[in-house]
Scaffold this motif. Structure first.
Motif, mmCIF file in Angstrom:
data_model
loop_
_atom_site.group_PDB
_atom_site.id
_atom_site.type_symbol
_atom_site.label_atom_id
_atom_site.label_comp_id
_atom_site.label_asym_id
_atom_site.label_seq_id
_atom_site.Cartn_x
_atom_site.Cartn_y
_atom_site.Cartn_z
ATOM 1 N N ARG A 152 0.818 -1.215 0.000
ATOM 2 C CA ARG A 152 0.000 0.000 0.000
ATOM 3 C C ARG A 152 0.854 1.268 0.000
ATOM 4 N N PRO A 153 0.523 2.239 -0.869
ATOM 5 C CA PRO A 153 1.325 3.469 -0.953
ATOM 6 C C PRO A 153 1.429 4.213 0.369
ATOM 7 N N GLU A 154 0.326 4.261 1.132
ATOM 8 C CA GLU A 154 0.372 5.017 2.386
ATOM 9 C C GLU A 154 1.297 4.379 3.412
ATOM 10 N N LYS A 155 1.517 3.061 3.292
ATOM 11 C CA LYS A 155 2.421 2.388 4.230
ATOM 12 C C LYS A 155 3.879 2.723 3.925
ATOM 13 N N LYS A 156 4.191 2.958 2.664
ATOM 14 C CA LYS A 156 5.546 3.383 2.311
ATOM 15 C C LYS A 156 5.827 4.767 2.894
ATOM 16 N N THR A 157 4.834 5.638 2.798
ATOM 17 C CA THR A 157 4.980 6.966 3.401
ATOM 18 C C THR A 157 5.125 6.854 4.913
ATOM 19 N N GLU A 158 4.326 5.990 5.511
ATOM 20 C CA GLU A 158 4.404 5.796 6.961
ATOM 21 C C GLU A 158 5.791 5.316 7.386
ATOM 22 N N VAL A 159 6.345 4.384 6.651
ATOM 23 C CA VAL A 159 7.670 3.853 6.984
ATOM 24 C C VAL A 159 8.738 4.928 6.805
ATOM 25 N N TYR A 160 8.709 5.623 5.688
ATOM 26 C CA TYR A 160 9.704 6.671 5.431
ATOM 27 C C TYR A 160 9.680 7.724 6.537
ATOM 28 N N GLU A 161 8.495 8.182 6.875
ATOM 29 C CA GLU A 161 8.386 9.240 7.888
ATOM 30 C C GLU A 161 8.766 8.724 9.273
ATOM 31 N N ALA A 162 8.408 7.476 9.586
ATOM 32 C CA ALA A 162 8.766 6.914 10.892
ATOM 33 C C ALA A 162 10.278 6.770 11.035
ATOM 34 N N LEU A 163 10.945 6.319 9.992
ATOM 35 C CA LEU A 163 12.401 6.175 10.046
ATOM 36 C C LEU A 163 13.083 7.535 10.112
ATOM 37 N N LEU A 164 12.570 8.491 9.350
ATOM 38 C CA LEU A 164 13.155 9.832 9.370
ATOM 39 C C LEU A 164 12.992 10.476 10.740
ATOM 40 N N ASP A 165 11.808 10.340 11.326
ATOM 41 C CA ASP A 165 11.585 10.893 12.664
ATOM 42 C C ASP A 165 12.481 10.213 13.693
ATOM 43 N N ALA A 166 12.595 8.900 13.608
ATOM 44 C CA ALA A 166 13.439 8.174 14.567
ATOM 45 C C ALA A 166 14.890 8.600 14.437
ATOM 46 N N ALA A 167 15.345 8.891 13.208
ATOM 47 C CA ALA A 167 16.717 9.360 13.014
ATOM 48 C C ALA A 167 16.900 10.769 13.573
ATOM 49 N N HIS A 168 15.930 11.639 13.325
ATOM 50 C CA HIS A 168 16.008 13.011 13.848
ATOM 51 C C HIS A 168 16.023 13.025 15.373
ATOM 52 N N GLU A 169 15.230 12.150 15.974
ATOM 53 C CA GLU A 169 15.091 12.144 17.435
ATOM 54 C C GLU A 169 16.174 11.339 18.142
ATOM 55 N N GLY A 170 17.007 10.648 17.381
ATOM 56 C CA GLY A 170 18.082 9.871 17.976
ATOM 57 C C GLY A 170 17.707 8.457 18.364
ATOM 58 N N GLU A 171 16.434 8.078 18.184
ATOM 59 C CA GLU A 171 16.056 6.702 18.510
ATOM 60 C C GLU A 171 16.747 5.721 17.571
ATOM 61 N N LEU A 172 16.877 6.092 16.308
ATOM 62 C CA LEU A 172 17.656 5.312 15.347
ATOM 63 C C LEU A 172 19.018 5.981 15.256
ATOM 64 N N PRO A 173 20.018 5.447 15.949
ATOM 65 C CA PRO A 173 21.324 6.118 16.024
ATOM 66 C C PRO A 173 21.942 6.289 14.637
ATOM 67 N N PRO A 174 22.662 7.376 14.417
ATOM 68 C CA PRO A 174 23.265 7.610 13.088
ATOM 69 C C PRO A 174 24.244 6.509 12.689
ATOM 70 N N GLU A 175 24.962 5.957 13.678
ATOM 71 C CA GLU A 175 25.917 4.899 13.327
ATOM 72 C C GLU A 175 25.208 3.623 12.888
ATOM 73 N N ARG A 176 24.011 3.341 13.425
ATOM 74 C CA ARG A 176 23.252 2.152 12.989
ATOM 75 C C ARG A 176 22.742 2.342 11.565
ATOM 76 N N LEU A 177 22.236 3.542 11.253
ATOM 77 C CA LEU A 177 21.775 3.824 9.901
ATOM 78 C C LEU A 177 22.948 3.792 8.925
ATOM 79 N N GLU A 178 24.055 4.354 9.324
ATOM 80 C CA GLU A 178 25.239 4.367 8.469
ATOM 81 C C GLU A 178 25.737 2.947 8.206
ATOM 82 N N GLN A 179 25.723 2.105 9.226
ATOM 83 C CA GLN A 179 26.138 0.714 9.074
ATOM 84 C C GLN A 179 25.254 -0.021 8.061
ATOM 85 N N ALA A 180 23.947 0.218 8.140
ATOM 86 C CA ALA A 180 23.015 -0.436 7.220
ATOM 87 C C ALA A 180 23.279 0.006 5.782
ATOM 88 N N VAL A 181 23.425 1.303 5.567
ATOM 89 C CA VAL A 181 23.648 1.809 4.210
ATOM 90 C C VAL A 181 24.996 1.326 3.676
#
Length: 611
Positions: free
Chosen positions: A357-386
């Protein structure tokens, strides 16, 4: 390198290794000869780009340079594997793929109506990100009952058929041929093989997608298949870690729970460990709870104990980890898609699969972006994944321009690749039981074929002039079942012998209806072999584990005695055990009695079980 061991593996109790058979010399000669003639007959022209070596070193400085130029939004896009509806690129698809700069796109059957169409679609997807990081273009082409593209590619009978062959040479050839064909169409990733051990006969989601119920057999076949596919240059993602084969529920609908002890879970995980040792590109997680391992009901996809602890630390896997679809009910009911994506990334996943569903892709993108901004998803964890995503893309040559689309489409697929499917099918035919004189069938007999798979009847009709076919729905409505039983009885009464093709339990009552007429019945099992124990009325029972054309053709050839029955059961039944299989070489000459062989098979060719 992805998937190499670091340190000592966890203590796992491994059952005795199941012997796998070398490809019989005759089949090996046929296989090699087919490939040699294919190479000799290849028309002159620009050669396809050679696949990158599976162990090709990756320029880590280039990885870091690419990573340093990615914004936070770009990095969030890279960890998303998305899907879409339709068979062409439109503004909505462009907005999703280019707008989010996603790391991958996964295509399904609804995206594909032909090889040429999907090749053009894949080329267009790549062009959308020509000035950015090239995307994974993925599908789950497992063979058997999970086939997304059907023309101009090898249509493999499936994993359980491969398991019945016991041939790692054929498993390697299957992976190699499939990888080459998919790469030619512009795919660069396949979500296969399935490494689940099918320990539960009632498993609603794995079944014939598994190589069998033996840990060592699944390990050997999976390792050979993955090696072949990776050597063809395809990013290979095995699934479903740490195992889905003993569950009794479908994670598309509800969260399955593995009730085994820690030791039993670790044993089921052995095929993954075995394939990781070969340098596997990636793994897909399973939405299963493993309380015996983790002490809680958190799905493996979201569990740091499973992904960071067991997979990364204990098994030393440093390759790509992709979640199964986050829109499955096992995840949605409890967490929601956006929250689940954050938890999966925190637990150690590198990419999240959001195909529907298109709205679920938006939900995931925004949830990950918010978690990164707020520090819940640490930058080093995101960097490791990429970083892992970029390494996989560089290792498999995604940054290199493929041959021109029209050149790829003009070159026919190697004929040797299609022959691999037939070699597997013929080596997998398993004669489970037969009464004296039941096989081979006579070519002069009146043969009624009752089947949900038309290609079985077609394969028989090409070999005998008096074949009639009753094609039935695989899943008939309750209101139609009585009429189908009457039709089956009528077809049987007009024949000398009846062949019933069984895909699922809905066809069992048609076996009973045909046998009630007194006509001899031979059953061809094209699905789960567990059902064969319920067709007690049949005089002969063959298992081919697949309804792909190569499998139904092999079944017809065996029924008429053109080929033997070299396959061996890859699972345990209640009365017939793992490794069971009767030899029947048969005779090409028609029997004197209509429908039946007039003389019993020799002891050396008919009743030897369990090699």
């Amino acid at each position: 390198m992805a998937g190499r061991w670091r340190g000592e593996p966890p203590s796992i109790s491994i059952p005795p290794r199941v012997p796998v058979r070398s490809l019989p010399p005759v089949l090996l000669l046929v296989f090699l000869g087919t490939w040699a003639s294919a190479l000799a007959s290849t028309p002159a022209g620009p050669p396809p780009a050679p696949p990158p070596s599976p162990s090709a070193p990756v320029d880590l400085d280039r990885v870091e340079a690419l990573l340093s130029h990615l914004s936070l939004e770009d990095r969030i896009g890279q960890v998303m594997m998305v899907g879409f509806r339709g068979t062409v690129l439109d503004e909505e698809v462009e907005s999703l793929v280019r707008g989010r700069r996603v790391g991958g796109v996964c295509l399904f059957k609804h995206n594909i109506h032909s090889a040429r169409q999907v090749a053009r679609l894949n080329d267009g997807l790549r062009r959308l990100l020509a000035d950015h990081i090239p995307p994974f273009v993925a599908l789950d082409q497992e063979g058997g009952n999970v086939v997304r593209v059907s023309d101009q590619v090898v249509r493999l009978p499936g994993n359980m058929a491969l398991g019945a062959t016991r041939s790692t040479e054929l498993a390697y050839a299957a992976g190699r041929a499939q990888g080459e064909d998919l790469r030619r169409l512009g795919f660069n990733m396949n979500l296969a093989p399935v490494l689940d051990v099918n320990l539960n006969p009632h498993n609603p989601v794995i079944g014939i997608r598994s190589y069998g119920d033996s840990v060592s057999l699944v390990s050997e076949m999976g390792r050979a298949f993955a090696r072949g596919q990776q050597e063809a240059g395809l990013v290979t993602v095995a699934k479903h870690f740490p195992g889905h084969g003993s569950t009794s529920t479908d994670s598309h609908e509800v969260l399955p729970v593995m009730r085994e002890t820690r030791e039993e879970v670790l044993t089921q995980m052995e095929p993954f460990r075995a394939v990781l040792q070969e340098g596997l590109d990636g793994l897909m997680t399973a939405h299963v709870a493993i309380p015996g391992l983790t002490g809680d009901s958190v799905p493996a996809t979201l569990s740091p104990q499973v992904l960071e602890g067991l997979l990364r630390r204990d098994l030393g896997f440093d390759g790509l980890v992709l979640t199964d679809e986050l829109e499955m009910e096992a995840i949605v009911q409890r967490y929601g898609v956006g929250r689940a994506a954050v938890l999966a990334m925190k637990a150690g996943a590198d990419m999240v699969l959001v195909p529907w569903r298109p709205e679920k892709k938006t939900e995931v993108y925004e949830a990950l972006l918010d978690a990164a901004h707020e520090g819940e998803l640490p930058p080093e964890r995101l960097e490791q994944a990429v970083r892992r995503i970029l390494i996989a893309k560089l290792r498999r040559g995604l940054f290199e321009a493929p041959p021109l689309l029209e050149e790829r489409l003009a070159a026919p697929p190697p004929p040797g690749n299609d022959e691999v499917a037939h070699l597997i099918a013929r080596a997998s035919v398993t004669l489970l039981r037969t009464k004296e004189g039941a096989l081979p069938l006579s070519r002069e007999a009146r043969i009624a074929v009752i089947t949900a798979e038309p290609s079985l009847g077609e394969a028989l009709a090409t070999r005998a002039p008096r074949v009639t076919q009753l094609t039935v729905p695989a899943y008939p409505s309750p209101s139609r079942r009585a009429a189908l039983r009457r039709q089956a009885r009528k077809a049987a009464l007009q024949a000398d012998v009846v062949v019933v093709g069984v895909i699922n339990a809905r066809q069992l009552e048609l076996v009973t209806a045909a046998a009630a007429t007194g006509r001899p019945v031979a059953v061809v099992s094209m699905g789960l072999p567990y059902l064969t124990e319920q067709v007690v009325e049949a005089r002969a029972v063959l298992a081919v584990y697949s309804y792909q054309p190569a499998a139904t053709d092999a079944a017809a050839a065996a029924l008429f005695g053109e080929i033997g029955t070299p396959g061996r059961l890859p699972v345990n039944l209640r009365e017939l055990h793992f490794g069971h299989g009767l030899e029947l070489t048969g005779r090409k000459q028609a029997a004197a009695t209509p429908g039946l062989s007039s003389s019993p098979a020799s002891p050396s060719s008919s009743q030897e079980a369990g090699r």
